[in-house]
Design a protein around this motif. Structure first.
Motif, PDB file in Angstrom:
ATOM      1  N   GLN A  93       3.004   1.593   5.667  1.00 49.67           N
ATOM      2  CA  GLN A  93       2.377   0.965   4.499  1.00 49.67           C
ATOM      3  C   GLN A  93       0.888   0.708   4.759  1.00 49.67           C
ATOM      4  O   GLN A  93       0.476   0.493   5.893  1.00 49.67           O
ATOM      5  CB  GLN A  93       3.051  -0.377   4.196  1.00 49.67           C
ATOM      6  CG  GLN A  93       4.533  -0.280   3.940  1.00 49.67           C
ATOM      7  CD  GLN A  93       4.844   0.435   2.644  1.00 49.67           C
ATOM      8  OE1 GLN A  93       4.206   0.201   1.623  1.00 49.67           O
ATOM      9  NE2 GLN A  93       5.826   1.310   2.684  1.00 49.67           N
ATOM     10  N   TRP A  94       0.123   0.698   3.691  1.00 55.42           N
ATOM     11  CA  TRP A  94      -1.285   0.304   3.754  1.00 55.42           C
ATOM     12  C   TRP A  94      -1.358  -1.215   3.674  1.00 55.42           C
ATOM     13  O   TRP A  94      -0.702  -1.827   2.822  1.00 55.42           O
ATOM     14  CB  TRP A  94      -2.072   0.907   2.598  1.00 55.42           C
ATOM     15  CG  TRP A  94      -2.278   2.380   2.750  1.00 55.42           C
ATOM     16  CD1 TRP A  94      -1.540   3.375   2.174  1.00 55.42           C
ATOM     17  CD2 TRP A  94      -3.286   3.020   3.530  1.00 55.42           C
ATOM     18  NE1 TRP A  94      -2.028   4.601   2.553  1.00 55.42           N
ATOM     19  CE2 TRP A  94      -3.107   4.409   3.384  1.00 55.42           C
ATOM     20  CE3 TRP A  94      -4.328   2.552   4.341  1.00 55.42           C
ATOM     21  CZ2 TRP A  94      -3.923   5.342   4.010  1.00 55.42           C
ATOM     22  CZ3 TRP A  94      -5.146   3.480   4.972  1.00 55.42           C
ATOM     23  CH2 TRP A  94      -4.948   4.854   4.815  1.00 55.42           C
ATOM     24  N   ALA A 157       0.573   0.496  -1.905  1.00 58.00           N
ATOM     25  CA  ALA A 157       0.933   1.903  -2.024  1.00 58.00           C
ATOM     26  C   ALA A 157      -0.215   2.831  -1.635  1.00 58.00           C
ATOM     27  O   ALA A 157       0.011   3.993  -1.318  1.00 58.00           O
ATOM     28  CB  ALA A 157       1.382   2.213  -3.451  1.00 58.00           C
ATOM     29  N   SER A 158      -1.442   2.302  -1.645  1.00 54.88           N
ATOM     30  CA  SER A 158      -2.592   3.148  -1.324  1.00 54.88           C
ATOM     31  C   SER A 158      -3.647   2.337  -0.578  1.00 54.88           C
ATOM     32  O   SER A 158      -3.665   1.100  -0.629  1.00 54.88           O
ATOM     33  CB  SER A 158      -3.213   3.715  -2.606  1.00 54.88           C
ATOM     34  OG  SER A 158      -3.823   2.673  -3.349  1.00 54.88           O
ATOM     35  N   LYS A 180      -3.251   1.924   7.688  1.00 57.14           N
ATOM     36  CA  LYS A 180      -1.857   2.315   7.482  1.00 57.14           C
ATOM     37  C   LYS A 180      -1.160   2.212   8.833  1.00 57.14           C
ATOM     38  O   LYS A 180      -1.439   2.975   9.755  1.00 57.14           O
ATOM     39  CB  LYS A 180      -1.768   3.734   6.935  1.00 57.14           C
ATOM     40  CG  LYS A 180      -0.373   4.114   6.507  1.00 57.14           C
ATOM     41  CD  LYS A 180      -0.401   5.469   5.805  1.00 57.14           C
ATOM     42  CE  LYS A 180       0.933   5.761   5.152  1.00 57.14           C
ATOM     43  NZ  LYS A 180       0.861   7.060   4.431  1.00 57.14           N
TER      44      LYS A 180
END
Length: 195
Positions: A93-94, A157-158, A180
């Motif tokens: 995950q970020w 998510a980003s 990440k």
């Protein structure tokens, strides 16, 4: 930004030397995934996301040159252990990285020993209730070793979404950026600096 990249290159060069390397995926004052130090702290650890693989919680550990400050070092390792389960849920995950410090590091005129690293992390934890402690030795995307890294236990998510969180908090680009978390990926693509 250029200064941060130059600093990251310097830190990465030191990482390949016999001395301990930075812990950010990118570099010390510039986000890459090193394990930066805030005020250039977030970037320090994250700047070299190839900093280390393994993990305190997973069997690896930060060099225990606790020497004159066993109490602070012990508190750091205790926090690391207590945060390990929460952080394990963030793999892939970020997340925002807030700080990365290593014993003996000097950032903005402040020399960081274990007591100062603990104080830095506790101040961030008091301000952000989901701040968690990791070590660059436990994550493959950090390039430096022996960095104590503060991340926020809030997956995105980003990278852009994680960086947006930093923006919303009003934190400067050298003190907060997206990383990440990974035990297998290298530093490339594991962090995203903010402009």
């Amino acid at each position: 930004m250029i200064a941060a990249l130059v600093l990251m290159a310097f830190v990465a060069a030191r990482a390949s030397a016999p001395a301990v390397a930075a812990a950010s995926p990118a570099a010390s004052s510039a986000p890459t995934s090193l394990a930066n130090g805030s005020a250039g702290t977030a970037a320090a650890a994250s700047a070299t996301s190839t900093a280390g693989a393994g993990g305190v919680g997973s069997g690896s550990s930060v060099s225990s040159a606790a020497g004159s400050e066993p109490g602070a070092y012990d508190q750091l390792t205790s926090l690391l252990s207590s945060d390990s389960l929460d952080v394990s849920m963030l793999v892939g995950q970020w997340v925002p990285q807030l700080s990365s410090k290593r014993n003996g590091m000097v950032v903005n005129g402040t020399s960081y020993d274990y007591s100062a690293i603990l104080a830095d992390h506790e101040a961030l934890r008091a301000r952000y209730s989901t701040a968690r402690l990791v070590t660059s030795n436990d994550w493959s995307m950090f390039t430096g070793r022996d960095f104590w890294v503060t991340v926020v236990e809030q997956p995105f998510a980003s990278a852009d979404a994680a960086n947006n969180w930093c923006d919303q908090q009003g934190i400067g680009p050298d003190d907060c950026f997206a990383v990440k978390l990974s035990h297998t990926a290298g530093p490339r693509g594991s962090s995203k600096p903010r402009a």
